[in-house]
Scaffold this motif. Sequence first.
Motif, PDB file in Angstrom:
ATOM      1  N   UNK A 135      48.609  35.410  32.068  1.00 22.08           N
ATOM      2  CA  UNK A 135      47.642  35.406  33.321  1.00 22.08           C
ATOM      3  C   UNK A 135      46.333  35.055  33.632  1.00 22.08           C
ATOM      4  N   UNK A 136      46.724  34.698  34.796  1.00 21.39           N
ATOM      5  CA  UNK A 136      44.282  33.759  35.850  1.00 21.39           C
ATOM      6  C   UNK A 136      44.578  34.455  36.070  1.00 21.39           C
ATOM      7  N   UNK A 137      43.569  34.518  37.450  1.00 22.91           N
ATOM      8  CA  UNK A 137      43.126  34.830  38.147  1.00 22.91           C
ATOM      9  C   UNK A 137      43.539  34.010  39.928  1.00 22.91           C
ATOM     10  N   UNK A 138      44.767  34.439  40.306  1.00 18.28           N
ATOM     11  CA  UNK A 138      45.225  34.430  41.409  1.00 18.28           C
ATOM     12  C   UNK A 138      46.857  34.387  40.895  1.00 18.28           C
ATOM     13  N   UNK A 139      47.103  34.502  39.763  1.00 18.60           N
ATOM     14  CA  UNK A 139      48.276  34.105  39.972  1.00 18.60           C
ATOM     15  C   UNK A 139      48.837  36.391  40.127  1.00 18.60           C
ATOM     16  N   UNK A 140      50.455  35.988  39.883  1.00 21.39           N
ATOM     17  CA  UNK A 140      51.066  37.562  39.767  1.00 21.39           C
ATOM     18  C   UNK A 140      51.766  38.262  38.911  1.00 21.39           C
ATOM     19  N   UNK A 158      43.443  44.183  35.499  1.00 18.40           N
ATOM     20  CA  UNK A 158      43.853  42.920  36.887  1.00 18.40           C
ATOM     21  C   UNK A 158      42.686  42.911  37.615  1.00 18.40           C
ATOM     22  N   UNK A 159      42.622  43.981  38.551  1.00 17.30           N
ATOM     23  CA  UNK A 159      42.617  43.882  40.086  1.00 17.30           C
ATOM     24  C   UNK A 159      40.394  43.404  39.717  1.00 17.30           C
ATOM     25  N   UNK A 160      40.153  43.567  38.583  1.00 16.58           N
ATOM     26  CA  UNK A 160      38.889  43.238  37.905  1.00 16.58           C
ATOM     27  C   UNK A 160      38.707  41.504  38.368  1.00 16.58           C
ATOM     28  N   UNK A 161      39.516  40.989  37.384  1.00 15.21           N
ATOM     29  CA  UNK A 161      39.758  39.309  37.264  1.00 15.21           C
ATOM     30  C   UNK A 161      40.804  39.040  38.453  1.00 15.21           C
ATOM     31  N   UNK A 162      41.118  39.395  39.476  1.00 13.68           N
ATOM     32  CA  UNK A 162      41.864  38.675  40.954  1.00 13.68           C
ATOM     33  C   UNK A 162      42.788  37.960  40.136  1.00 13.68           C
ATOM     34  N   UNK A 163      43.817  39.454  39.552  1.00 18.53           N
ATOM     35  CA  UNK A 163      44.923  38.753  39.488  1.00 18.53           C
ATOM     36  C   UNK A 163      45.934  39.968  40.020  1.00 18.53           C
ATOM     37  N   UNK A 164      46.910  39.545  40.913  1.00 19.95           N
ATOM     38  CA  UNK A 164      47.263  40.691  41.684  1.00 19.95           C
ATOM     39  C   UNK A 164      48.931  40.626  40.765  1.00 19.95           C
ATOM     40  N   UNK A 165      48.921  42.462  40.819  1.00 21.78           N
ATOM     41  CA  UNK A 165      49.762  42.753  39.855  1.00 21.78           C
ATOM     42  C   UNK A 165      51.057  43.581  41.316  1.00 21.78           C
ATOM     43  N   UNK A 166      52.499  43.115  40.605  1.00 19.35           N
ATOM     44  CA  UNK A 166      53.657  44.229  41.040  1.00 19.35           C
ATOM     45  C   UNK A 166      53.555  45.385  40.322  1.00 19.35           C
ATOM     46  N   UNK A 167      53.677  46.532  40.673  1.00 20.27           N
ATOM     47  CA  UNK A 167      53.834  47.400  39.385  1.00 20.27           C
ATOM     48  C   UNK A 167      55.061  48.109  39.766  1.00 20.27           C
ATOM     49  N   UNK A 168      56.311  48.641  38.680  1.00 27.70           N
ATOM     50  CA  UNK A 168      57.514  49.591  39.129  1.00 27.70           C
ATOM     51  C   UNK A 168      57.094  50.898  38.389  1.00 27.70           C
TER      52      UNK A 168
END
Length: 297
Positions: A135-140, A158-168
């Motif tokens: 997973x890369x910067x800008x992806x989810x 992920x937040x530091x790397x600019x990756x959007x996260x959906x968590x369950x």
Amino acid sequence: MKKVSFAEFGGPEVLHLIDTEKPRTGPGRIRVAVRAAGVNPVDWRVREGQVLSAHPTQLPAGVGIDAAGVVDEVGEGVDDVKVGDHVFGEGASTYAEFAVLSAWARMPEGLTFAEAAGYPSVVETALRVIREVGVRTGQTLLVSGASGGVGSAVLQIARVRGIKVIGTAGAANQDYLRSLGALATTYGDGWVERVRQLGRVDAALDLAGSGVIRELVELTGDAQRVISIADLGAPDLGVRFSGVAGSVPDALAEAADLISRGELHIPVEKSYTLAEAAAAHADSQAGHTRGRRVIVV
């Protein structure tokens, strides 16, 4: 010294607190007076005999791989720490008063021993699976079982790397996930549709082993974009099971840097004594952790 040990594979009841000799260092190793040891799912998987191929176990065996403590003995060739230094890292049989570490870093300022013991394995795992899933910067990134130790680390890295996260996670941990920068939703009936409503998923991680591999593949559209660290049956569905550690020293150095910059914090949910190791394992196996469980020596 006191040490938690087991002489047969089985449930938490096979763990016993015994008296034994202090371990000795070898070249490139250090011994620490353990102040706290992290409780990880791999600990009880080893105790049950689930992961013998990755973790060959000769009985009787000790328990635990993560620890924080005070350097007590330095092996040949070690020149980056000295007796008396405060370190955290990975080794063997860390549910004990003394343990030998094979990888370590100096503890960041302001961190307690209990907090420090919660980082080594989970940060190494988090860094590894983020890398492996691609997973890369800008992806989810979708994280199933996001509120535990590895999930807590994944969300923040992920937040530091600019990756959007959906968590369950469970209903009680929704605000916790949001505090770490994730879009949060509950698991259970209808969870796949709830995730879809939050956005497209580029990659997914299974951190809880709750039987959701098929759904994660459906959401990403590609089994190669899913990694599990908890479902031993994942390869049967074309999904990689990640269980082999990468460079632990590099992971510890990155963890120390992130902690020092205030970009990574994993709370200690509950602590136990050495004599309560069986209870720690039972609680870990029950899941629903927020942050880390540790044994304080």
